[in-house]
Scaffold this motif. Structure first.
Motif, PDB file in Angstrom:
ATOM      1  N   TRP A  91       0.832  -1.202   0.000  1.00  0.00           N
ATOM      2  CA  TRP A  91       0.000   0.000   0.000  1.00  0.00           C
ATOM      3  C   TRP A  91       0.865   1.250   0.000  1.00  0.00           C
ATOM      4  CZ3 TRP A  91      -0.634   4.181   3.316  1.00  0.00           C
ATOM      5  CH2 TRP A  91      -1.787   4.960   3.114  1.00  0.00           C
ATOM      6  N   GLU A  92       0.339   2.332  -0.548  1.00  0.00           N
ATOM      7  CA  GLU A  92       0.954   3.649  -0.379  1.00  0.00           C
ATOM      8  C   GLU A  92      -0.122   4.709  -0.511  1.00  0.00           C
ATOM      9  OE1 GLU A  92       2.745   4.680  -4.751  1.00  0.00           O
ATOM     10  OE2 GLU A  92       3.932   3.363  -3.467  1.00  0.00           O
ATOM     11  N   PRO A  93       0.066   5.864   0.100  1.00  0.00           N
ATOM     12  CA  PRO A  93      -0.952   6.921   0.024  1.00  0.00           C
ATOM     13  C   PRO A  93      -1.026   7.494  -1.380  1.00  0.00           C
ATOM     14  CG  PRO A  93       1.023   7.728   1.109  1.00  0.00           C
ATOM     15  CD  PRO A  93       1.235   6.263   0.909  1.00  0.00           C
ATOM     16  N   VAL A  94      -2.155   8.123  -1.684  1.00  0.00           N
ATOM     17  CA  VAL A  94      -2.324   8.706  -3.027  1.00  0.00           C
ATOM     18  C   VAL A  94      -1.471   9.955  -3.195  1.00  0.00           C
ATOM     19  CG1 VAL A  94      -4.639   7.759  -3.312  1.00  0.00           C
ATOM     20  CG2 VAL A  94      -4.364  10.013  -2.258  1.00  0.00           C
ATOM     21  N   ALA A  95      -1.063  10.562  -2.095  1.00  0.00           N
ATOM     22  CA  ALA A  95      -0.203  11.751  -2.150  1.00  0.00           C
ATOM     23  C   ALA A  95       0.690  11.758  -0.920  1.00  0.00           C
ATOM     24  CB  ALA A  95      -1.053  13.030  -2.185  1.00  0.00           C
ATOM     25  N   SER A  96       1.788  12.486  -0.997  1.00  0.00           N
ATOM     26  CA  SER A  96       2.688  12.619   0.148  1.00  0.00           C
ATOM     27  C   SER A  96       1.953  13.275   1.313  1.00  0.00           C
ATOM     28  CB  SER A  96       3.902  13.463  -0.232  1.00  0.00           C
ATOM     29  OG  SER A  96       4.642  12.836  -1.250  1.00  0.00           O
ATOM     30  N   VAL A  97       2.409  12.978   2.520  1.00  0.00           N
ATOM     31  CA  VAL A  97       1.735  13.488   3.716  1.00  0.00           C
ATOM     32  C   VAL A  97       2.736  14.230   4.605  1.00  0.00           C
ATOM     33  CG1 VAL A  97      -0.070  11.729   3.715  1.00  0.00           C
ATOM     34  CG2 VAL A  97       2.081  11.278   4.916  1.00  0.00           C
ATOM     35  N   ALA A 115      12.494   2.545   4.859  1.00  0.00           N
ATOM     36  CA  ALA A 115      12.827   3.353   3.677  1.00  0.00           C
ATOM     37  C   ALA A 115      11.593   3.569   2.809  1.00  0.00           C
ATOM     38  CB  ALA A 115      13.926   2.669   2.870  1.00  0.00           C
ATOM     39  N   ARG A 116      10.741   2.553   2.705  1.00  0.00           N
ATOM     40  CA  ARG A 116       9.537   2.671   1.873  1.00  0.00           C
ATOM     41  C   ARG A 116       8.549   3.669   2.459  1.00  0.00           C
ATOM     42  NH1 ARG A 116       4.473   0.496   0.409  1.00  0.00           N
ATOM     43  NH2 ARG A 116       4.393   0.254  -1.855  1.00  0.00           N
ATOM     44  N   ILE A 117       8.289   3.575   3.771  1.00  0.00           N
ATOM     45  CA  ILE A 117       7.314   4.505   4.347  1.00  0.00           C
ATOM     46  C   ILE A 117       7.878   5.924   4.396  1.00  0.00           C
ATOM     47  CG2 ILE A 117       6.230   2.645   5.643  1.00  0.00           C
ATOM     48  CD1 ILE A 117       7.408   3.830   8.215  1.00  0.00           C
ATOM     49  N   ALA A 118       9.199   6.056   4.442  1.00  0.00           N
ATOM     50  CA  ALA A 118       9.811   7.388   4.418  1.00  0.00           C
ATOM     51  C   ALA A 118       9.514   8.110   3.107  1.00  0.00           C
ATOM     52  CB  ALA A 118      11.316   7.283   4.636  1.00  0.00           C
ATOM     53  N   GLU A 119       9.335   7.344   2.038  1.00  0.00           N
ATOM     54  CA  GLU A 119       9.018   7.936   0.733  1.00  0.00           C
ATOM     55  C   GLU A 119       7.681   8.669   0.748  1.00  0.00           C
ATOM     56  OE1 GLU A 119      10.798   8.177  -1.983  1.00  0.00           O
ATOM     57  OE2 GLU A 119      12.506   6.999  -1.307  1.00  0.00           O
ATOM     58  N   TRP A 120       6.838   8.340   1.692  1.00  0.00           N
ATOM     59  CA  TRP A 120       5.508   8.955   1.752  1.00  0.00           C
ATOM     60  C   TRP A 120       5.538  10.354   2.368  1.00  0.00           C
ATOM     61  CZ3 TRP A 120       2.921   4.176   4.516  1.00  0.00           C
ATOM     62  CH2 TRP A 120       3.057   3.043   3.689  1.00  0.00           C
ATOM     63  N   VAL A 121       6.643  10.719   2.989  1.00  0.00           N
ATOM     64  CA  VAL A 121       6.732  12.007   3.683  1.00  0.00           C
ATOM     65  C   VAL A 121       6.955  13.133   2.684  1.00  0.00           C
ATOM     66  CG1 VAL A 121       7.969  13.321   5.440  1.00  0.00           C
ATOM     67  CG2 VAL A 121       7.702  10.840   5.704  1.00  0.00           C
ATOM     68  N   VAL A 123       8.035  16.948   1.427  1.00  0.00           N
ATOM     69  CA  VAL A 123       9.134  17.852   1.775  1.00  0.00           C
ATOM     70  C   VAL A 123       8.656  18.784   2.898  1.00  0.00           C
ATOM     71  CG1 VAL A 123      10.618  19.706   0.948  1.00  0.00           C
ATOM     72  CG2 VAL A 123      10.135  17.733  -0.530  1.00  0.00           C
ATOM     73  N   GLY A 124       9.448  18.879   3.935  1.00  0.00           N
ATOM     74  CA  GLY A 124       9.061  19.641   5.114  1.00  0.00           C
ATOM     75  C   GLY A 124       8.319  18.822   6.144  1.00  0.00           C
ATOM     76  N   GLY A 125       7.976  17.577   5.782  1.00  0.00           N
ATOM     77  CA  GLY A 125       7.224  16.710   6.676  1.00  0.00           C
ATOM     78  C   GLY A 125       8.119  15.917   7.605  1.00  0.00           C
ATOM     79  N   THR A 126       7.482  15.154   8.472  1.00  0.00           N
ATOM     80  CA  THR A 126       8.161  14.475   9.581  1.00  0.00           C
ATOM     81  C   THR A 126       7.930  12.982   9.539  1.00  0.00           C
ATOM     82  OG1 THR A 126       7.916  16.441  10.975  1.00  0.00           O
ATOM     83  CG2 THR A 126       8.310  14.354  12.105  1.00  0.00           C
ATOM     84  N   LEU A 127       8.982  12.237   9.862  1.00  0.00           N
ATOM     85  CA  LEU A 127       8.912  10.788  10.039  1.00  0.00           C
ATOM     86  C   LEU A 127       9.241  10.471  11.494  1.00  0.00           C
ATOM     87  CD1 LEU A 127       8.809   7.834   8.884  1.00  0.00           C
ATOM     88  CD2 LEU A 127      11.282   8.065   8.506  1.00  0.00           C
ATOM     89  N   VAL A 128       8.382   9.697  12.139  1.00  0.00           N
ATOM     90  CA  VAL A 128       8.615   9.269  13.516  1.00  0.00           C
ATOM     91  C   VAL A 128       8.474   7.751  13.568  1.00  0.00           C
ATOM     92  CG1 VAL A 128       7.891   9.432  15.924  1.00  0.00           C
ATOM     93  CG2 VAL A 128       7.674  11.432  14.424  1.00  0.00           C
ATOM     94  N   VAL A 129       9.519   7.099  14.033  1.00  0.00           N
ATOM     95  CA  VAL A 129       9.512   5.642  14.167  1.00  0.00           C
ATOM     96  C   VAL A 129       9.977   5.291  15.573  1.00  0.00           C
ATOM     97  CG1 VAL A 129      10.452   3.451  13.323  1.00  0.00           C
ATOM     98  CG2 VAL A 129      10.048   5.332  11.709  1.00  0.00           C
TER      99      VAL A 129
END
Length: 200
Positions: A91-97, A115-121, A123-129
């Motif tokens: 799965w992936e979102p229809v647009a970056s979040v 790495a795959r879910i990071a692609e969904w972020v 520009v300027g967005g945040t990844l928290v794991v």
């Protein structure tokens, strides 16, 4: 554990498996951010997605367990979340979040999944794991005992490329009062936390 095993675990639970709120470190990182669009990866019974929605985020909660999502969808505030039954590998979102958050997602291919879910972020967005660290085994904390599916700061840092600025990537001790499972535990746990911002 596969989807069927997780379904069985959620089916056997009374009202859900996890605590009612996201881990404290996740709340601390996200609270100062301006609310926008978000994806909660491996949402489980919805604690993080529901908390985000209550704080103004437009959230999609994704999990491969139908039983987990049924519990999530039955909770107060669930109408504000888009629940999706899907595998993170497909799965992936229809647009970056603006925010992608993942709590305790442990797979045999952790680095590539992050790495795959990071692609969904965006520009300027945040990844928290956040997840169980390999040192958690020796510490006696609750969680998987297979080191092959556990995190290290080096693994999470290495999953990102130079499009991300790493704000924090380290081991942390989670006390028994902040246990992710209901009921608390007798041993503190060792987690890895990653907070990164996409800069380009």
């Amino acid at each position: 554990m596969d989807a069927e095993q997780w379904d069985a675990r959620y089916r056997a639970s009374v009202g859900g498996v996890w605590a009612s709120e996201p881990p404290a470190v996740v709340r601390e990182i996200i609270e100062p951010l301006e609310a926008g669009s978000a994806v909660d990866v491996a949402t489980g019974d919805g604690r993080t997605a529901l908390w985000l929605a209550a704080h103004g985020w437009a959230v999609t909660g994704v999990d491969f367990s139908a039983e987990a999502l049924a519990i999530a969808a039955s909770r107060p505030g669930s109408d504000a979340v888009s629940w999706v039954q899907a595998d993170v590998h497909a799965w992936e979102p229809v647009a970056s979040v603006d925010l992608v958050v993942s709590c305790y997602l442990h797979l045999s291919d952790n680095a590539s999944a992050i790495a795959r879910i990071a692609e969904w972020v965006a520009v300027g967005g945040t990844l928290v794991v956040v997840g169980h660290d390999v040192e958690n085994i020796a510490a006696g904390g609750h969680g998987p005992s297979d080191p092959a599916i556990l995190y290290t700061p080096e693994l999470l840092r290495g999953a990102l490329d130079d499009r991300f600025r790493i704000e924090r990537c380290e081991r942390m001790i989670r006390g028994t009062a902040d246990a992710e499972l209901r009921g608390g535990h007798t041993h503190a746990a060792v987690d890895t936390v990653l907070h990164a911002v996409r800069v380009r």
